[in-house]
Design a protein around this motif. Structure first.
Motif, PDB file in Angstrom:
ATOM      1  N   GLN A 179       0.826  -1.218   0.000  1.00 57.33           N
ATOM      2  CA  GLN A 179       0.000   0.000   0.000  1.00 57.33           C
ATOM      3  C   GLN A 179       0.846   1.247   0.000  1.00 57.33           C
ATOM      4  O   GLN A 179       0.396   2.330  -0.308  1.00 57.33           O
ATOM      5  N   ASP A 180       2.109   1.110   0.390  1.00 58.21           N
ATOM      6  CA  ASP A 180       2.937   2.290   0.477  1.00 58.21           C
ATOM      7  C   ASP A 180       3.891   2.391  -0.705  1.00 58.21           C
ATOM      8  O   ASP A 180       5.030   1.940  -0.650  1.00 58.21           O
ATOM      9  N   VAL A 181       3.392   2.948  -1.798  1.00 61.57           N
ATOM     10  CA  VAL A 181       4.256   3.117  -2.965  1.00 61.57           C
ATOM     11  C   VAL A 181       4.874   4.518  -2.969  1.00 61.57           C
ATOM     12  O   VAL A 181       5.660   4.848  -3.838  1.00 61.57           O
ATOM     13  N   THR A 182       4.502   5.315  -1.955  1.00 55.44           N
ATOM     14  CA  THR A 182       4.979   6.708  -1.931  1.00 55.44           C
ATOM     15  C   THR A 182       6.505   6.768  -1.801  1.00 55.44           C
ATOM     16  O   THR A 182       7.174   7.484  -2.556  1.00 55.44           O
ATOM     17  N   ALA A 183       7.037   6.009  -0.863  1.00 54.53           N
ATOM     18  CA  ALA A 183       8.494   6.029  -0.669  1.00 54.53           C
ATOM     19  C   ALA A 183       9.202   5.474  -1.908  1.00 54.53           C
ATOM     20  O   ALA A 183      10.267   5.963  -2.309  1.00 54.53           O
ATOM     21  N   LEU A 184       8.570   4.499  -2.509  1.00 50.24           N
ATOM     22  CA  LEU A 184       9.152   3.863  -3.696  1.00 50.24           C
ATOM     23  C   LEU A 184       9.394   4.879  -4.827  1.00 50.24           C
ATOM     24  O   LEU A 184      10.428   4.860  -5.505  1.00 50.24           O
ATOM     25  N   GLY A 185       8.428   5.799  -5.014  1.00 48.81           N
ATOM     26  CA  GLY A 185       8.531   6.772  -6.113  1.00 48.81           C
ATOM     27  C   GLY A 185       9.780   7.611  -6.008  1.00 48.81           C
ATOM     28  O   GLY A 185      10.566   7.720  -6.967  1.00 48.81           O
ATOM     29  N   VAL A 186      10.009   8.185  -4.842  1.00 49.81           N
ATOM     30  CA  VAL A 186      11.186   9.063  -4.741  1.00 49.81           C
ATOM     31  C   VAL A 186      12.474   8.234  -4.684  1.00 49.81           C
ATOM     32  O   VAL A 186      13.545   8.724  -5.071  1.00 49.81           O
ATOM     33  N   ALA A 187      12.370   6.968  -4.272  1.00 45.82           N
ATOM     34  CA  ALA A 187      13.557   6.099  -4.334  1.00 45.82           C
ATOM     35  C   ALA A 187      13.971   5.936  -5.796  1.00 45.82           C
ATOM     36  O   ALA A 187      15.157   6.055  -6.149  1.00 45.82           O
ATOM     37  N   ILE A 188      12.987   5.715  -6.675  1.00 47.90           N
ATOM     38  CA  ILE A 188      13.265   5.566  -8.111  1.00 47.90           C
ATOM     39  C   ILE A 188      13.909   6.842  -8.642  1.00 47.90           C
ATOM     40  O   ILE A 188      14.924   6.815  -9.355  1.00 47.90           O
ATOM     41  N   ILE A 189      13.303   7.975  -8.275  1.00 49.12           N
ATOM     42  CA  ILE A 189      13.759   9.282  -8.785  1.00 49.12           C
ATOM     43  C   ILE A 189      15.170   9.605  -8.274  1.00 49.12           C
ATOM     44  O   ILE A 189      16.023  10.095  -9.031  1.00 49.12           O
ATOM     45  N   ALA A 190      15.423   9.326  -6.987  1.00 46.18           N
ATOM     46  CA  ALA A 190      16.751   9.625  -6.420  1.00 46.18           C
ATOM     47  C   ALA A 190      17.804   8.685  -6.994  1.00 46.18           C
ATOM     48  O   ALA A 190      18.931   9.099  -7.292  1.00 46.18           O
ATOM     49  N   GLY A 191      17.420   7.427  -7.187  1.00 47.17           N
ATOM     50  CA  GLY A 191      18.373   6.436  -7.711  1.00 47.17           C
ATOM     51  C   GLY A 191      18.713   6.679  -9.171  1.00 47.17           C
ATOM     52  O   GLY A 191      19.773   6.277  -9.656  1.00 47.17           O
ATOM     53  N   ASN A 192      17.804   7.362  -9.863  1.00 48.24           N
ATOM     54  CA  ASN A 192      17.973   7.613 -11.293  1.00 48.24           C
ATOM     55  C   ASN A 192      18.853   8.843 -11.576  1.00 48.24           C
ATOM     56  O   ASN A 192      19.273   9.070 -12.710  1.00 48.24           O
ATOM     57  N   ALA A 193      19.122   9.645 -10.547  1.00 44.82           N
ATOM     58  CA  ALA A 193      19.816  10.933 -10.775  1.00 44.82           C
ATOM     59  C   ALA A 193      21.194  10.725 -11.392  1.00 44.82           C
ATOM     60  O   ALA A 193      21.897   9.761 -11.056  1.00 44.82           O
ATOM     61  N   ALA A 194      21.550  11.649 -12.274  1.00 44.21           N
ATOM     62  CA  ALA A 194      22.882  11.583 -12.902  1.00 44.21           C
ATOM     63  C   ALA A 194      23.944  11.622 -11.807  1.00 44.21           C
ATOM     64  O   ALA A 194      23.874  12.438 -10.891  1.00 44.21           O
ATOM     65  N   GLY A 195      24.900  10.721 -11.906  1.00 41.60           N
ATOM     66  CA  GLY A 195      25.971  10.686 -10.910  1.00 41.60           C
ATOM     67  C   GLY A 195      25.665   9.703  -9.788  1.00 41.60           C
ATOM     68  O   GLY A 195      26.539   9.355  -9.004  1.00 41.60           O
ATOM     69  N   VAL A 226      21.883   4.323  -9.494  1.00 42.00           N
ATOM     70  CA  VAL A 226      21.597   2.993  -8.952  1.00 42.00           C
ATOM     71  C   VAL A 226      20.266   2.484  -9.475  1.00 42.00           C
ATOM     72  O   VAL A 226      19.857   1.370  -9.179  1.00 42.00           O
ATOM     73  N   TRP A 227      19.537   3.313 -10.217  1.00 40.45           N
ATOM     74  CA  TRP A 227      18.294   2.860 -10.813  1.00 40.45           C
ATOM     75  C   TRP A 227      18.104   3.573 -12.146  1.00 40.45           C
ATOM     76  O   TRP A 227      18.569   4.696 -12.335  1.00 40.45           O
ATOM     77  N   ASN A 228      17.470   2.867 -13.073  1.00 33.39           N
ATOM     78  CA  ASN A 228      17.212   3.459 -14.365  1.00 33.39           C
ATOM     79  C   ASN A 228      15.703   3.429 -14.578  1.00 33.39           C
ATOM     80  O   ASN A 228      15.094   2.375 -14.452  1.00 33.39           O
ATOM     81  N   ILE A 229      15.113   4.586 -14.873  1.00 28.51           N
ATOM     82  CA  ILE A 229      13.644   4.638 -14.986  1.00 28.51           C
ATOM     83  C   ILE A 229      13.141   3.607 -15.993  1.00 28.51           C
ATOM     84  O   ILE A 229      12.072   3.047 -15.834  1.00 28.51           O
ATOM     85  N   SER A 230      13.911   3.312 -17.011  1.00 28.32           N
ATOM     86  CA  SER A 230      13.424   2.340 -17.994  1.00 28.32           C
ATOM     87  C   SER A 230      13.289   0.940 -17.367  1.00 28.32           C
ATOM     88  O   SER A 230      12.464   0.146 -17.791  1.00 28.32           O
TER      89      SER A 230
END
Ligand SMILES: Nc1ncnc2c1ncn2[C@@H]1O[C@H](COP(=O)(O)OP(=O)(O)O)[C@@H](O)[C@H]1O
Ligand SMILES: O=P(O)(O)OC[C@H](O)CO
Length: 507
Positions: free
Chosen positions: A438-454, A457-461
């Protein structure tokens, strides 16, 4: 591993994700006190929000090797307004929480100055209707009404931020060079950011008499902003993602494609529809908001339908009416004991109505009550109210976008209620996909933070390929049945309007 601070309205949380996985494996949460100094007001102590975060960090840090943390993302309740003294770090007032309606008069003052008295007057600039919900009205109220704030503004010591800014400023050094920033998603809820340029808008700043020196710098949602520097175990870790919590849930639900929509059911409920790089201006009461922006890429926009009271109505049934003891255990079981509401409709407009009505003069109403009505009918009507309000938003979205929303991804604690989920499918006439977490809220910003250049650790694709596991609820009603009931709901809404305007004359 990478970590997330999730500063919601009721709780702050610290969540840990193992690198290259979206399965959260550690978390700690602390409740935040809520203060209601007057009817319709809601405040929190900004220091308690920070202390809660530090407590969470300390508890979770004991369970892991902190040197393995590569980055941190922050997601937060939006619109909530904090002002503080940049020379001492002290808040100048409690945080004014998003649902607080003390700025109703500020809204009226602003409307009175407009030639057309039109609540949508500024929509082309900021995507939002005039409402006490948005930060600029709260900030103007603070500047007009609180002596310390006026004084600090005059001395050029006062700075403003939504909850993300407050956290980042403190985590990155506070009075010793803390970063005064926000991201585009949070800025898009202040009523001060131009929704096209993504800069503070001079017309809006002039309207509210807000000097730009008070405001944080607007940054993308995903980039390395700086490093933590506050003497905690996290010192030296970069911060690389910031998202308002409803935008974070949209990303956490993997709604990356145009036309995908999610609804998060918590104390309020917030339905966001991804419109891609197209900024759709609503003609049917929705708001245009930024969904996210990855570094220098063009922003992704969303249409949003915000509902002020969803789960909060259950708390009211428990705390004020005494109809239930435990929301999670009693709501569904009691509502199921009756086959329907017995034609009872409950419009929980406790502080007015948000989308698509934007009526601050509405107040709660329960109608259709007879001698046959029991608390079970009213509990069921309160659950249905959440579904009818969601249908109001879906109708508006379908009119604005032309293509009906095909399915609804849902999340939030309230979605554990299976009856609610089935009622939503039946009342909305739409398949409902409930995220198993039920808690996908934390997941969203984890994806966004992990995807940042530099950070990388995560790729949006990767997220595209891996949809969120969910349970499905399909509609079981006919069009005629649901339209007949929806017509009755609209009648109930009409009866809730205009109530607050007559109160002071009659009392
Ligand atoms: N099983 C349930 N049935 C109905 N409402 C529920 C259920 N579980 C939780 N809720 C309601 O959902 C809301 C949960 O909110 P929560 O996740 O704590 O987030 P928030 O920070 O938005 O309050 C509360 O208002 C609660 O009363
Ligand atoms: O109450 P929350 O934590 O679900 O968040 C509220 C929203 O961000 C308000 O816009």
């Amino acid at each position: 591993m990478w970590v997330v601070i999730d500063a919601g309205t009721r709780t702050v949380k610290f969540c840990v994700f193992p690198t290259h996985s979206l399965k959260e494996y550690a978390e700690h949460a602390v409740d935040i006190s809520q203060y209601t100094p007057k009817e319709g007001w809601l405040e929190q102590d900004p220091m308690e929000i920070l202390d809660g975060i530090y407590q969470c960090i300390n508890v979770v840090a004991k369970k892991l090797n902190v040197s393995d943390i590569v980055t941190i993302g922050i997601t937060n309740q939006r619109e909530t307004t904090i002002v503080w003294d940049k020379t001492t770090g002290e808040p100048l007032h409690n945080a004014i929480v998003w649902s607080d309606i003390r700025a109703n008069d500020t809204v009226n003052q602003i409307l009175a100055k407009l030639p057309d008295n039109n609540k949508n007057h500024f929509k082309s600039l900021c995507g939002l209707p005039v409402s006490p919900y948005f930060s600029a009205f709260k900030l103007k109220w603070l500047r007009d009404n609180v002596k310390q704030v006026k004084k600090a503004c005059k001395a050029r010591k006062c700075i403003f931020g939504t909850v993300d800014s407050w956290i980042v400023w403190n985590l990155t050094g506070g009075v010793n060079g803390g970063l005064h920033i926000t991201d585009v998603t949070n800025a898009s809820r202040t009523f001060l950011m131009n929704i096209d340029t993504l800069y503070w808008d001079p017309v809006l700043l002039y309207t509210f008499h807000i000097p730009s020196s008070l405001l944080p710098e607007i940054r993308s949602s995903s980039e390395i902003y700086g490093k933590i520097k506050n003497g905690t175990v996290l010192d030296g870790i970069p911060i690389s993602g910031i998202l308002g919590n409803q935008q974070s849930a949209l990303v956490g639900q993997h709604c990356f494609k145009v036309g995908q929509a999610k609804n998060t059911y918590r104390s309020g409920c917030f339905l966001l529809y991804n419109t891609g790089t197209l900024r759709v201006q609503s003609s049917h009461g929705l708001v245009t908001t930024v969904a996210y922006q990855l570094g220098n890429s063009p922003p992704i926009y969303a249409l949003e339908g915000s509902v002020a009271v969803a789960g909060a109505a259950m708390n009211w049934l428990r705390d004020n009416m005494g109809f239930i003891n435990n929301v999670q255990e009693d709501t569904e079981s009691l509502a199921k004991e009756v086959f329907n509401t017995g034609d009872v409709y409950f419009v929980p407009a406790f502080k007015g109505l948000y989308a698509p009505y934007w009526r601050q003069d509405a107040r709660g109403i329960i109608c259709g009550v007879t001698a046959f009505t029991t608390k079970k009918h009213i509990i069921r009507a309160a659950l249905e109210a959440v579904c009818f309000q969601t249908r109001d938003i879906l109708e508006a979205m379908n009119k604005d976008c032309g293509i009906p929303v095909a399915k609804l991804h849902v999340d939030g604690k309230m979605t554990t209620n299976n009856l609610l989920m089935q009622l939503q499918a039946d009342i909305g006439g739409i398949p409902v996909f409930r995220a198993q977490s039920q808690d996908v809220t934390a997941l969203g910003v984890a994806i966004i933070a992990g995807n940042a250049a530099g950070i990388d650790v995560w790729n949006i694709s990767d997220a595209h390929q891996d949809s969120v596991p969910s349970d499905t609820f399909l509609p079981t009603t006919t069009d005629d049945e649901r339209d007949a009931r929806y017509t009755k709901w609209k009648m109930a809404v009409q009866r809730s309007l205009g109530w607050a305007t007559t109160k002071s004359r009659l009392l």
